[in-house]
Design an enzyme around this catalytic site. Structure first.
Site, PDB file in Angstrom:
ATOM      1  N   SER A 105       0.835  -1.206   0.000  1.00 23.67           N
ATOM      2  CA  SER A 105       0.000   0.000   0.000  1.00 23.67           C
ATOM      3  C   SER A 105       0.865   1.249   0.000  1.00 23.67           C
ATOM      4  CB  SER A 105      -0.915   0.021   1.228  1.00 23.67           C
ATOM      5  OG  SER A 105      -1.794  -1.065   1.214  1.00 23.67           O
ATOM      6  N   GLY A 151     -17.270   8.258   0.247  1.00 18.91           N
ATOM      7  CA  GLY A 151     -16.306   7.224  -0.075  1.00 18.91           C
ATOM      8  C   GLY A 151     -16.490   6.732  -1.494  1.00 18.91           C
ATOM      9  N   TRP A 176      -9.180   8.031   5.816  1.00 26.54           N
ATOM     10  CA  TRP A 176      -8.647   6.742   5.358  1.00 26.54           C
ATOM     11  C   TRP A 176      -7.505   6.955   4.382  1.00 26.54           C
ATOM     12  CZ3 TRP A 176     -10.341   3.943   8.908  1.00 26.54           C
ATOM     13  CH2 TRP A 176     -11.674   3.972   9.316  1.00 26.54           C
ATOM     14  N   GLY A 354      -4.783 -24.790  11.297  1.00 25.25           N
ATOM     15  CA  GLY A 354      -5.395 -25.066  12.597  1.00 25.25           C
ATOM     16  C   GLY A 354      -5.184 -23.904  13.555  1.00 25.25           C
ATOM     17  N   GLU A 378      -9.734   1.489  -2.789  1.00 26.43           N
ATOM     18  CA  GLU A 378      -9.543   1.581  -4.254  1.00 26.43           C
ATOM     19  C   GLU A 378     -10.745   1.006  -5.003  1.00 26.43           C
ATOM     20  OE1 GLU A 378      -6.637   2.802  -5.595  1.00 26.43           O
ATOM     21  OE2 GLU A 378      -5.377   2.849  -3.801  1.00 26.43           O
ATOM     22  N   ASP A 382     -18.065  -4.415  -4.132  1.00 25.84           N
ATOM     23  CA  ASP A 382     -19.386  -4.187  -4.760  1.00 25.84           C
ATOM     24  C   ASP A 382     -19.332  -3.123  -5.846  1.00 25.84           C
ATOM     25  OD1 ASP A 382     -20.515  -6.108  -3.210  1.00 25.84           O
ATOM     26  OD2 ASP A 382     -21.360  -4.731  -1.728  1.00 25.84           O
TER      27      ASP A 382
END
Lengths: 399, 245
Positions: A105, A151, A176, A354, A378, A382
């Protein structure tokens, strides 16, 4: 950094290449990929687990990223950048995210969201002033588009600037924002007095500009995230991008970043697969390695299948990017598919490990938590679906 | 200062070794090749020396065209130019003969090799080169500095270190502690595209040795547990079954 423990654990990662994709890459592409893989094993792997556990951004790594060439490798060499193609850029992001999505990032934001718009839309003065330093890691940048109330719908942003002679007065807030707490500059998208979106470079130290850090993240914990707050910040007009107006500006940057993410997600998936494969052969239950049981083999076989498909998607998309033919919808398909694939593989790999899978002894849980951000930023999972839906039907389902 | 660094193309350390043609040839299908790690240390140290004192570093490889990917990597790490002797590196003597020819004609101050290549591990090229060139040779060094036309080196010896110096030109071979290898950066990889890579034909096609057959080490057998009270059984097994004592 003095509180971060360097792990002595050997990073034995080996990448799957089931369809012999290496035959499709040039020797130079493979050298680039292998160099970044070696760099990640040397610089990222020994510290990343403790950085994440302590929610610590290893700032020293920015300079090292610049030295190895991780910032803006796809931009021209005349501005101190790599001058490489999009396949090379993709392979670099794959290897970096194999180490950690937070590290990728940092590089994605710097290369695709800060350097790319300066290169694409900036003046020659802006390019010469900022790009060489950003490429070397002497300067860190961030990208301000998302706002607290805006957003997925960035066109409704409220951050704005008003004319003030040679300057503009900037007001508003962004949220953000990766890299923001440590960034020297911010590429900010804001509306002018006519309500048209423009890009503007804001420098740390400008009066009224602050970058409070976002605390309490369970994801991208080795990457710094924060806000950008503009309280009557006087920014020289020379810092406005002359080359673009409207939402096209930030969306063009996002295409470049989303392309890198679609490769990066493969890296995270590969690391989970490699760890799960290794663990399944070492872990003995009922007198033999758990990799010998059908349920574990099903998981591993499906992981390899999905990684192989994602690799082929990215390879083709990289060539389309090189030829300037890649469409935003094609990039959406790759980002959406590959991040979802990686997240699913992380969850399956967690099951194979596990109880050990929930500890920092293995990278699985870290990748899984990171990918929850990657599937959101980015362009959410959806939103990319809606982009594809519109591409298929011609109908806009956003509004 | 002109330094010639010899680089071998060797299978990656994770390679699963198999043989073909009645166990007379190494099976290189699907094998990834790397620069011999000891040679990479020589290259890095050569770059450090020339960066500090000026000069150029040339890498040389005896190999066919498929070794050029690793030669480009050496150029990306920082070597100024490269030479490839277009021949299969049949054995250490043959390789040394090819390199000696270039070293004599090139006016080099130092020829650097690795202590051994990690595939055949013969460790002979440094010594052979020194003999063929009539130059001093110092093997398996952990340190080298150049001062007043002399190479001042260190070697590990039993229980300590040995400091050895010799006049230039000389031949040295690198041990693990010599330096840390460098990772090529993207600027280096770009620059490597245009650095000169000269291809020379070999001086001789005569190999001096021939591999008759390869054998893999015996597969690991299962672990036998012996009661600590029964040490005699351990001695018996080591003597009569494993035949190691």
């Amino acid at each position: 950094m003095e509180n971060i423990k360097r792990s002595n654990k050997q990073d034995n990662f080996q990448a799957p290449d089931f369809y012999q994709l290496d035959d499709l890459f040039s020797d130079e592409h493979k050298l680039i990929r292998d160099s970044i893989r070696q760099w990640v094993k040397q610089e990222v792997s020994p510290i990343i687990e403790d950085c994440c556990q302590q929610n610590y951004f290893p700032q020293h790594i920015v300079k090292s990223m610049g030295e190895v060439g991780l910032f803006g490798p796809q931009l021209p060499a005349e501005y101190g950048c790599g001058g490489l193609d999009y396949i090379a850029y993709g392979l670099m992001m794959q290897e970096l995210e194999r180490g950690d999505s937070g590290m990728r990032s940092t590089a994605s934001v710097q290369g695709s969201l800060v350097m790319y718009p300066i290169y694409k839309f900036g003046s020659e003065e802006q390019k010469h002033k900022y790009l060489p330093k950003l490429a070397k890691g002497e300067m860190l940048g961030c990208f301000g588009l998302t706002e607290p109330d805006h957003g997925s719908d960035p066109s409704s942003m409220v951050t704005n600037f008003k004319d003030d002679g040679d300057h503009v007065i900037l007001n508003g807030a962004k949220m953000w924002i990766s890299n923001s707490p440590f960034a020297d500059i911010a590429v900010v998208w804001a509306k002018n007095e006519q309500g048209i979106i423009q890009g503007i470079i804001v420098e740390r130290g400008m009066e009224g500009f602050s970058t409070p850090e976002t605390h309490g993240k369970w994801s991208l914990r080795a990457s710094a995230t924060g806000e950008l707050v503009f309280d009557n910040v006087r920014v020289p007009k020379a810092n406005i991008f002359p080359g673009v107006t409207g939402l096209k500006g930030p969306l063009t940057c996002l295409n470049s970043a989303r392309y890198g993410i679609s490769w990066g997600a493969i890296g995270a998936a590969m690391d989970c697969f490699d760890s799960a494969k290794r663990y399944s052969m070492e872990r003995q239950q009922f007198g033999r390695p758990i990799g010998g049981f059908q349920l574990q083999q099903k998981k591993l076989a499906e992981m390899l299948t999905e990684i192989t498909k994602a690799q082929l998607v990215c390879w083709r998309l990289g060539h389309l990017m090189n030829e300037g033919k890649a469409t935003p919808a094609q990039i959406s398909l790759a980002k959406r598919n590959n991040v979802d694939m990686a997240l699913h593989i992380a969850r399956e790999a967690r099951q194979i490990h596990g109880g050990m899978g929930i500890t920092g002894e293995y990278p699985i849980m870290r990748h899984m938590m990171n990918l929850e951000s990657v599937i959101t930023y980015e362009g959410t999972h959806d939103i990319h679906l809606l982009i594809l839906g519109m591409e298929i039907t011609g109908e806009n389902a956003f509004v | 200062m002109k330094i010639l660094v010899c680089i071998s193309n060797v299978p990656d350390t994770t390679t699963k070794v198999t043989f073909t043609e009645g166990n007379t040839r190494f099976n290189n299908a699907g094998v990834q090749y790397i620069i011999n790690p000891y040679d990479e240390l020589s290259l890095t140290r050569a770059l450090e020396l020339t960066e500090a004192q000026g000069g150029t570093v040339t890498v040389i490889n005896v190999g066919l065209v498929d070794t050029e990917a690793n030669i480009r990597k050496a150029l990306a790490i920082g070597a100024h130019e490269a030479i490839r002797i277009n021949a299969k590196p049949v054995d250490a003597y043959y390789v040394a003969e090819q390199i000696a020819e270039v070293a004599i004609n090139g006016g080099y101050d130092i020829v650097m090799t690795g202590r051994e290549s990690i595939d055949y591990n013969s460790g002979q090229v440094c010594g052979l080169l020194a003999e063929m060139l009539g130059w001093p040779g110092i093997n398996v060094i952990t340190k080298i500095d150049i001062d007043g036309g002399k190479a001042i080196c260190e070697r590990d010896i039993d229980g300590g270190k040995e400091k050895v110096s010799c006049s230039l030109p000389c031949v040295i071979s690198a041990q693990k502690e010599l330096t840390e290898p460098r990772i090529p950066n993207m600027r280096g990889i770009m620059a490597a595209r245009t650095k000169p890579l000269q291809v020379l034909e070999p001086t001789s096609n005569q190999a001096h040795t021939k591999v008759s057959v390869y054998e893999l080490p015996p597969a690991k057998s299962s672990c036998k547990m012996i009661d600590p009270a029964n040490a005699g059984q351990l001695i018996d097994l080591l003597h009569n079954e494993s035949k190691v004592i």
